[in-house]
Design an enzyme around this catalytic site. Structure first.
Site, PDB file in Angstrom:
ATOM      1  N   GLU A 151       0.837  -1.202   0.000  1.00  0.00           N
ATOM      2  CA  GLU A 151       0.000   0.000   0.000  1.00  0.00           C
ATOM      3  C   GLU A 151       0.871   1.251   0.000  1.00  0.00           C
ATOM      4  O   GLU A 151       1.821   1.355   0.792  1.00  0.00           O
ATOM      5  CB  GLU A 151      -0.886  -0.021   1.249  1.00  0.00           C
ATOM      6  N   THR A 164       2.967   2.026  -2.051  1.00  0.00           N
ATOM      7  CA  THR A 164       4.278   1.731  -2.632  1.00  0.00           C
ATOM      8  C   THR A 164       4.294   2.059  -4.127  1.00  0.00           C
ATOM      9  O   THR A 164       5.368   2.268  -4.691  1.00  0.00           O
ATOM     10  CB  THR A 164       4.636   0.240  -2.447  1.00  0.00           C
ATOM     11  N   GLY A 199     -15.554   4.154  -3.754  1.00  0.00           N
ATOM     12  CA  GLY A 199     -14.856   4.787  -2.630  1.00  0.00           C
ATOM     13  C   GLY A 199     -14.543   3.816  -1.508  1.00  0.00           C
ATOM     14  O   GLY A 199     -14.261   4.225  -0.388  1.00  0.00           O
ATOM     15  N   ALA A 200     -14.582   2.523  -1.793  1.00  0.00           N
ATOM     16  CA  ALA A 200     -14.355   1.513  -0.760  1.00  0.00           C
ATOM     17  C   ALA A 200     -12.940   0.963  -0.828  1.00  0.00           C
ATOM     18  O   ALA A 200     -12.604   0.008  -0.137  1.00  0.00           O
ATOM     19  CB  ALA A 200     -15.359   0.372  -0.909  1.00  0.00           C
ATOM     20  N   LEU A 207     -11.780  -0.368  -3.518  1.00  0.00           N
ATOM     21  CA  LEU A 207     -11.814  -1.485  -4.466  1.00  0.00           C
ATOM     22  C   LEU A 207     -11.691  -0.993  -5.904  1.00  0.00           C
ATOM     23  O   LEU A 207     -11.914  -1.716  -6.850  1.00  0.00           O
ATOM     24  CB  LEU A 207     -13.089  -2.309  -4.272  1.00  0.00           C
ATOM     25  N   SER A 208     -11.340   0.263  -6.032  1.00  0.00           N
ATOM     26  CA  SER A 208     -11.019   0.873  -7.314  1.00  0.00           C
ATOM     27  C   SER A 208     -12.121   0.820  -8.358  1.00  0.00           C
ATOM     28  O   SER A 208     -11.942   0.306  -9.458  1.00  0.00           O
ATOM     29  CB  SER A 208      -9.718   0.321  -7.887  1.00  0.00           C
ATOM     30  N   SER A 209     -13.238   1.390  -7.992  1.00  0.00           N
ATOM     31  CA  SER A 209     -14.262   1.619  -9.022  1.00  0.00           C
ATOM     32  C   SER A 209     -13.708   2.559 -10.088  1.00  0.00           C
ATOM     33  O   SER A 209     -14.162   2.539 -11.235  1.00  0.00           O
ATOM     34  CB  SER A 209     -15.526   2.214  -8.392  1.00  0.00           C
ATOM     35  N   SER A 210     -12.718   3.374  -9.730  1.00  0.00           N
ATOM     36  CA  SER A 210     -12.162   4.313 -10.719  1.00  0.00           C
ATOM     37  C   SER A 210     -11.387   3.564 -11.805  1.00  0.00           C
ATOM     38  O   SER A 210     -11.571   3.834 -12.992  1.00  0.00           O
ATOM     39  CB  SER A 210     -11.289   5.368 -10.038  1.00  0.00           C
ATOM     40  N   ASP A 216      -3.788   0.375  -9.602  1.00  0.00           N
ATOM     41  CA  ASP A 216      -5.190  -0.005  -9.774  1.00  0.00           C
ATOM     42  C   ASP A 216      -5.479  -0.400 -11.211  1.00  0.00           C
ATOM     43  O   ASP A 216      -6.150  -1.400 -11.484  1.00  0.00           O
ATOM     44  CB  ASP A 216      -6.116   1.149  -9.380  1.00  0.00           C
TER      45      ASP A 216
HETATM   46  P1  ADP Z   1     -12.467   4.017  -5.639  1.00  0.00           P
HETATM   47  O1  ADP Z   1     -11.667   3.890  -6.887  1.00  0.00           O
HETATM   48  O2  ADP Z   1     -11.731   3.538  -4.437  1.00  0.00           O
HETATM   49  O3  ADP Z   1     -13.818   3.398  -5.719  1.00  0.00           O
HETATM   50  P2  ADP Z   1     -12.196   6.790  -6.314  1.00  0.00           P
HETATM   51  O4  ADP Z   1     -12.474   8.042  -5.553  1.00  0.00           O
HETATM   52  O5  ADP Z   1     -10.844   6.554  -6.833  1.00  0.00           O
HETATM   53  O6  ADP Z   1     -12.700   5.579  -5.395  1.00  0.00           O
HETATM   54  O7  ADP Z   1     -13.172   6.706  -7.552  1.00  0.00           O
HETATM   55  C1  ADP Z   1     -14.573   6.841  -7.359  1.00  0.00           C
HETATM   56  C2  ADP Z   1     -15.126   7.796  -8.393  1.00  0.00           C
HETATM   57  O8  ADP Z   1     -15.052   7.174  -9.699  1.00  0.00           O
HETATM   58  C3  ADP Z   1     -16.595   8.100  -8.188  1.00  0.00           C
HETATM   59  O9  ADP Z   1     -16.776   9.136  -7.249  1.00  0.00           O
HETATM   60  C4  ADP Z   1     -17.007   8.503  -9.599  1.00  0.00           C
HETATM   61  O10 ADP Z   1     -16.630   9.833  -9.866  1.00  0.00           O
HETATM   62  C5  ADP Z   1     -16.173   7.573 -10.475  1.00  0.00           C
HETATM   63  N1  ADP Z   1     -16.915   6.365 -10.811  1.00  0.00           N
HETATM   64  C6  ADP Z   1     -16.697   5.111 -10.384  1.00  0.00           C
HETATM   65  N2  ADP Z   1     -17.598   4.234 -10.901  1.00  0.00           N
HETATM   66  C7  ADP Z   1     -18.444   4.963 -11.659  1.00  0.00           C
HETATM   67  C8  ADP Z   1     -19.620   4.671 -12.434  1.00  0.00           C
HETATM   68  N3  ADP Z   1     -20.110   3.430 -12.531  1.00  0.00           N
HETATM   69  N4  ADP Z   1     -20.212   5.705 -13.065  1.00  0.00           N
HETATM   70  C9  ADP Z   1     -19.736   6.951 -12.991  1.00  0.00           C
HETATM   71  N5  ADP Z   1     -18.647   7.288 -12.265  1.00  0.00           N
HETATM   72  C10 ADP Z   1     -17.999   6.328 -11.607  1.00  0.00           C
HETATM   73 MG    MG Z   2      -9.802   4.859  -7.196  1.00  0.00          MG
END
Ligand code: ADP
Ligand code: MG
Length: 401
Positions: free
Chosen positions: A41, A43, A141-142, A144-147, A191
């Site tokens: 983490e 790194t 935002g957990a 788990l890299s939704s980004s 990620d």
């Molecule tokens: P994490 O990657 O840990 O979940 P981040 O703050 O890096 O958190 O990324 C979350 C952001 O990515 C969300 O606030 C949003 O702006 C964008 N995002 C993620 N998934 C989606 C989605 N399905 N649709 C639109 N935006 C998304």
């Molecule tokens: Mg992210």
């Protein structure tokens, strides 16, 4: 890898959103996974080592080319699609400060901008426009890299529709560029690489300096183990102060030690670092240096002794983030301590910190008891209900339809 019901629903939601947006069917639906980080983490931006794995939760992008040069993105996150011309992307990005479009839209539009920027001068103007509709079952935002998942899904769709022929590593770099320069989040490459190069039942050993990778078999299922995610529900934000401060400490540490990055510092160099740095910067450096070593140790322990032997490394990683890097929060500490007290083999917070999730490596039969104990411990302390679920090391991007 069997898709979960929620993943199937997200796939369908992306296709449905596309139909609502355009009145017709998408040319295809592309998806990319979120990821959990087993160990390593903070790194990545220090040119060091990480060991993440892609998870079964995925983000889907339903897409089709348009006749004109416009790009329109929609997400189940927002009732408002965002539409610009491809040429306008160059005015929007790189964005100094907050992007001029809705933040969520800066991810897919940033990917489109970063892909165009790779093309020889002028040829970007010949690209067709595109409609893109996004839905996901990756918790946001957990940690788990939704980004990375949205970048990977959008990148995979555009790569194929625009016939760019980029490989997964190039697409990971595009995703990072979008996140750094379009969204304005100063994150490393972990990620995106974890999402783009995921392999079922394996973690990805990544050298963040060379981008060399190796698939490391995990053998969790064979060993009767599960990875339990304990999402505290506390939202983190990469764009806010704590993350930047940690990066600045690391840069000061490397400069004081006369190396390009903390990757070049070993555990044996730490006494010298203690003399050169103030207490806070020293502890930040010590976290990164020992964490790099723990990643290497985890890879060798997995190979030599199997997954049941990696627990102490996970626990030491958490302690280092809690005490030296100071990025844990009470919810994460309670999650980790409770899981360990209930017999977890190892547990640690995962992701950037200041919120997000912890992971616990637990025997299949203990998933229920550990989950119950964590819920009770959270309730006893007046914390919000945690979100608990298991993650499975899974494959990277694919075209799903
Ligand atoms: P994490 O990657 O840990 O979940 P981040 O703050 O890096 O958190 O990324 C979350 C952001 O990515 C969300 O606030 C949003 O702006 C964008 N995002 C993620 N998934 C989606 C989605 N399905 N649709 C639109 N935006 C998304
Ligand atoms: Mg992210």
């Amino acid at each position: 890898m069997t898709a979960t019901i929620r993943t199937v629903a997200a796939h369908r939601a992306a296709a449905d959103l596309f139909r609502t947006l355009t009145g017709s069917a998408p040319a295809g639906v592309w998806s990319a996974p979120g990821r959990a980080n087993l160990i390593g983490e903070h790194t990545d931006y220090n040119d060091g080592f990480v060991l993440p794995f892609a998870i079964q939760h995925r983000t889907f992008a339903a897409a089709r080319l348009r006749e004109d040069g416009r790009i329109r993105v929609a997400s189940t996150f927002s009732p408002e699609p965002v539409e610009v011309t491809l040429a306008e992307l160059d005015a929007l990005f790189p964005s100094a400060g907050a992007p001029a479009v809705a933040e969520w839209a800066a991810y897919p539009l940033g990917v489109a901008w970063a892909l165009r920027a790779l093309l020889p001068d002028g040829s970007g103007s010949s690209l067709a426009g595109v409609d893109l509709a996004i839905a996901s079952d990756v918790p946001v935002g957990a940690g788990l890299s939704s980004s990375a998942a949205i970048e990977g899904a959008a990148g995979s769709a555009l790569n194929e529709l625009w016939e760019l022929g980029l490989d997964p590593v190039a697409l990971a770099q595009v995703g990072r560029r979008a996140e750094n320069d379009a969204v304005g989040a100063p994150t490393g490459i972990m990620d995106q690489m974890a999402s783009m190069l995921g392999v079922a039942n394996a973690a990805l050993f990544l050298d963040c300096r060379t981008l060399e990778t190796r698939s490391v078999p995990l053998g969790f299922a064979e060993a009767g183990l599960e990875v339990l995610v304990i999402d505290t529900g506390v939202k983190h934000a990469h764009t806010t102060g704590g993350y930047r401060e940690r990066r600045a400490s690391c840069e000061r540490g490397a400069a004081a030690l006369g190396v390009p990055a903390l990757r070049d510092v070993t555990v044996a160099d730490l006494p010298r670092a203690a003399e050169l740095l103030d207490d806070v910067d020293f502890r930040r450096v010590r976290h990164v240096v020992t964490e790099d070593q723990r990643v290497l140790d985890t890879v060798s322990v997995l190979a030599a002794e199997g997954p049941r032997a990696i627990g102490p490394l996970l626990v030491a990683s958490h302690a280092s983030m809690r005490d030296d890097f100071e990025i844990s929060i009470p919810e994460l500490d309670v999650a980790v301590d409770t899981a360990l007290a209930q017999g977890a083999i190892g547990a640690r917070m995962t992701g950037g910190g200041f919120g997000g999730a912890a992971i616990a490596l637990v025997d299949h039969a203990l998933v229920g008891p550990v989950s119950d104990a964590v819920r009770t411990a959270f309730a006893d302390r007046g914390f919000a209900d945690p979100h608990l679920f298991t993650v499975v090391p899974s494959d990277g991007p694919r075209r799903d339809a």
